[in-house]
Design a protein around this motif. Structure first.
Motif, short mmCIF file in Angstrom:
data_model
loop_
_atom_site.label_atom_id
_atom_site.label_comp_id
_atom_site.label_asym_id
_atom_site.label_seq_id
_atom_site.Cartn_x
_atom_site.Cartn_y
_atom_site.Cartn_z
N MET A 1 58.25 69.83 32.74
CA MET A 1 58.25 68.70 33.42
C MET A 1 57.04 67.91 32.89
O MET A 1 56.08 68.13 33.18
N SER A 2 57.39 66.38 32.53
CA SER A 2 56.17 65.59 32.12
C SER A 2 55.43 65.16 33.03
O SER A 2 56.01 64.98 34.26
N GLN A 3 54.24 64.81 33.22
CA GLN A 3 53.14 64.27 34.18
C GLN A 3 53.59 62.85 34.43
O GLN A 3 54.02 62.13 33.39
N PRO A 4 53.48 62.50 35.60
CA PRO A 4 53.85 61.09 35.86
C PRO A 4 52.54 60.29 35.22
O PRO A 4 51.43 60.73 35.06
N ALA A 5 52.84 59.15 34.82
CA ALA A 5 51.80 58.28 34.26
C ALA A 5 50.87 57.79 35.02
O ALA A 5 50.99 57.57 36.02
N THR A 6 49.73 57.90 34.46
CA THR A 6 48.23 57.25 35.25
C THR A 6 48.46 55.90 35.74
O THR A 6 48.85 55.18 34.75
N LYS A 7 48.32 55.77 36.83
CA LYS A 7 48.47 54.18 37.27
C LYS A 7 47.27 53.67 37.57
O LYS A 7 46.29 54.22 38.20
N VAL A 8 46.80 52.34 36.93
CA VAL A 8 45.85 51.76 36.92
C VAL A 8 45.82 50.46 37.65
O VAL A 8 47.00 49.62 37.32
N LEU A 9 44.98 50.16 38.62
CA LEU A 9 45.10 48.78 39.33
C LEU A 9 43.88 47.86 38.71
O LEU A 9 42.76 48.57 39.06
N VAL A 10 43.88 46.88 38.22
CA VAL A 10 42.88 46.18 37.88
C VAL A 10 42.93 44.85 38.72
O VAL A 10 43.72 44.13 38.92
N ILE A 11 41.93 44.50 39.34
CA ILE A 11 41.52 43.35 40.36
C ILE A 11 40.55 42.45 39.65
O ILE A 11 39.61 42.70 39.16
N GLY A 12 41.35 41.38 39.13
CA GLY A 12 40.67 40.33 38.48
C GLY A 12 39.80 39.25 39.35
O GLY A 12 40.59 38.76 40.24
N TYR A 13 38.80 38.92 38.63
CA TYR A 13 38.15 37.63 39.51
C TYR A 13 38.94 36.57 39.20
O TYR A 13 38.99 35.62 39.93
N VAL A 14 39.33 36.48 37.98
CA VAL A 14 40.48 35.54 37.47
C VAL A 14 41.29 36.13 36.78
O VAL A 14 41.58 37.17 36.61
N TRP A 15 42.41 35.38 36.59
CA TRP A 15 43.75 35.83 35.63
C TRP A 15 43.10 35.61 34.02
O TRP A 15 42.62 34.62 33.93
N PRO A 16 43.13 36.49 33.40
CA PRO A 16 42.73 36.57 31.93
C PRO A 16 42.98 35.24 31.44
O PRO A 16 44.23 34.88 31.15
N GLU A 17 42.10 34.73 30.60
CA GLU A 17 42.30 33.69 29.80
C GLU A 17 41.50 33.87 28.50
O GLU A 17 40.66 33.40 28.18
N PRO A 18 42.06 34.68 27.57
CA PRO A 18 41.21 35.23 26.61
C PRO A 18 40.91 34.16 25.27
O PRO A 18 39.94 34.33 24.63
N ARG A 19 41.66 33.18 25.37
CA ARG A 19 41.36 32.09 24.31
C ARG A 19 40.51 31.02 25.17
O ARG A 19 40.11 29.97 24.24
N SER A 20 39.89 31.28 26.25
CA SER A 20 38.89 30.41 26.90
C SER A 20 37.73 30.96 27.00
O SER A 20 36.56 30.28 27.05
N SER A 21 37.61 32.27 27.25
CA SER A 21 36.34 33.02 27.46
C SER A 21 36.01 34.47 26.62
O SER A 21 37.25 34.91 26.73
N ALA A 22 35.14 34.68 26.27
CA ALA A 22 34.72 36.29 25.90
C ALA A 22 35.22 37.23 26.98
O ALA A 22 35.49 38.31 26.57
N ALA A 23 34.62 36.82 28.24
CA ALA A 23 34.95 37.62 29.43
C ALA A 23 36.41 38.13 29.62
O ALA A 23 36.64 39.33 29.59
N SER A 24 37.15 37.16 29.42
CA SER A 24 38.30 37.43 29.57
C SER A 24 39.13 38.11 28.42
O SER A 24 39.84 38.90 28.35
N GLY A 25 38.53 37.72 27.30
CA GLY A 25 38.87 38.59 25.99
C GLY A 25 38.53 40.22 26.13
O GLY A 25 39.25 40.94 25.82
N HIS A 26 37.34 40.49 26.82
CA HIS A 26 37.14 41.67 26.68
C HIS A 26 37.99 42.35 27.79
O HIS A 26 38.34 43.85 27.78
#
Length: 429
Positions: A1-26
């Motif tokens: 039996m395969s293992q369940p997928a690892t679940k990740v929660l990312v809590i963002g200061y803002v919703w990512p805007e990768p075309r607006s800032s390098a921080a969001s791009g990262h």
């Protein structure tokens, strides 16, 4: 039996805007690394939606709006039961860390710093003090060359540093974008090295040849206007650096791009001076590829600079300051020039603009630097390996980090009671 997928929660200061800032791009690069691993990713944020936000659902990431100081988050995270929680910036850990620990105590807690904010703010204050003491807007050599011990002295007494360093201790792992900041934290603030992981901007070559010298024209400067170091750089360009460039190249043009252009920036536009405020770039890599030189005259800041990574990707030589190049090139030659005064900055920019051989050498140096330090194929797997190691040894790592445990005990209690008081007050309105 395969293992369940690892679940990740990312809590963002803002919703990512990768075309607006390098921080969001990262943040987006980290999310994509998790997805490549087959992990199940949920992104939550209490922020409003920006006009340039990324479509996370198209990538297979669940989006969940959350509220500050609201116990609805407790129900949400209990039902999700993530294996890993990543806080985007330390203020988010302050707000939600105690709730995560209370309802998912076994989840690995990771902090993504983007840059060391207390360092950036201390440097901003140093610039303000320098400008009060002298009206010379040309030479900033003393500003750009402090030892780490001097940086520590600037930061150590500030509330911001105390809050930020405490958040680093409270987490199981902290992603640092700059090796200089790791050195500062370990040597001066005495953080255990095992709490820190170098995770720079992670990119791959564009796959298309860079435009040659003769097909490019104009200087370019780019950066989110809401980010204070970028706005200061534009002002220094306008008042001091750009006039020195125009003395030598009277017909030169500078195109200044940035997200969220305020009226005070638009007011700087002056076509007769070749100073063009261009607002937001729909495709930052395209305008970077068309430019001959990227200018980044940063007088303060922290982290590493996305605009300079983009310049290397596009084969565009850049001129910057020691602040701009900090933590980015070590023993590698800079793909352009690093200068400490307005006059030296202008002279280097003009020389690169006119000298095709020098320009081509800088372009090659940029490609080498990208290959050796910023490949996603190297840093992505290294990040996953570090996270898996921390999950496997989590109990021992937490025992070793007694300072973090102590800070969580005291800080989370006060934060919890304050949050519960705010929630009760909001209910009674």
């Amino acid at each position: 039996m395969s293992q369940p997928a690892t679940k990740v929660l990312v809590i963002g200061y803002v919703w990512p805007e990768p075309r607006s800032s390098a921080a969001s791009g990262h943040v987006m690069q980290i999310l994509e690394t998790f997805l490549r691993q087959g992990w199940q990713v949920t992104f939550a944020s209490p922020a409003g939606t920006g006009e340039h936000r990324a479509d996370l659902t198209a990538l297979g990431i669940q989006e969940v709006p959350i509220e500050l100081n609201n116990s609805s988050f407790d129900v949400f995270i209990s039902e999700l039961a993530p294996d890993i929680v990543l806080f985007d910036q330390f203020m988010i850990e302050e707000q939600f860390g105690w709730r995560v620990e209370k309802h998912c105590p076994d989840a690995l807690r990771v902090l993504e710093t983007s840059d060391l904010q207390s360092l950036r703010h201390a440097r901003h204050q140093r610039l303000k003090d320098r400008l009060k003491l002298s009206d010379d807007a040309n030479d900033f050599q003393g500003l750009f060359a402090p030892a780490l011990a001097e940086e520590f002295e600037l930061m150590a007494e500030t509330d911001l540093a105390k809050r930020e360093i405490a958040a680093l201790y409270r987490c199981d792992l902290n992603l640092m974008i700059s090796p200089v900041e790791i050195e500062l934290l370990v040597q001066q603030f005495k953080l255990p090295p095992e709490l820190l992981h170098w995770c720079p901007l992670m990119v791959e070559p564009l796959g298309t040849p860079s435009k040659p010298f003769e097909e490019r024209e104009h200087f370019l400067s780019i950066g989110n206007f809401r980010h204070a170091p970028n706005w200061d750089a534009v002002l220094w360009l306008k008042t001091t650096v750009w006039p020195l460039i125009r003395e030598q190249l009277p017909k030169a043009q500078l195109h200044v791009y940035g997200a969220y252009t305020p009226p005070k920036a638009t007011a700087l536009h002056n076509a007769s001076q070749g100073f063009h405020i261009m607002n937001w770039a729909e495709d930052a890599l395209q305008v970077m590829s068309d430019a001959r030189i990227c200018l980044a005259p940063l007088r303060f800041g922290a982290g590493i600079k996305g605009k300079l990574i983009d310049a290397m990707l596009c084969g565009t030589p850049s001129v910057t300051t020691p602040i701009g190049a900090e933590g980015m090139h070590t023993d590698h030659l800079w793909p352009g020039a690093v200068t400490q005064s307005a006059r030296a900055f202008a002279d280097a920019a003009v020389q690169l603009y006119k000298d095709e051989g020098l320009w081509q050498t800088a372009q090659t140096q940029g490609s080498t630097l990208l290959r050796d330090r910023y490949q996603q194929s190297i840093h992505g797997p290294a990040l996953i390996e570090k996270i898996e190691y921390c999950r496997e040894h989590l109990a021992q790592l937490r025992k070793n980090n007694f300072t973090g445990s102590m800070l969580r005990h005291h800080a989370h209690k006060s934060t919890q009671y304050m949050a519960q008081w705010i929630e009760a007050k909001n209910r009674n309105k």
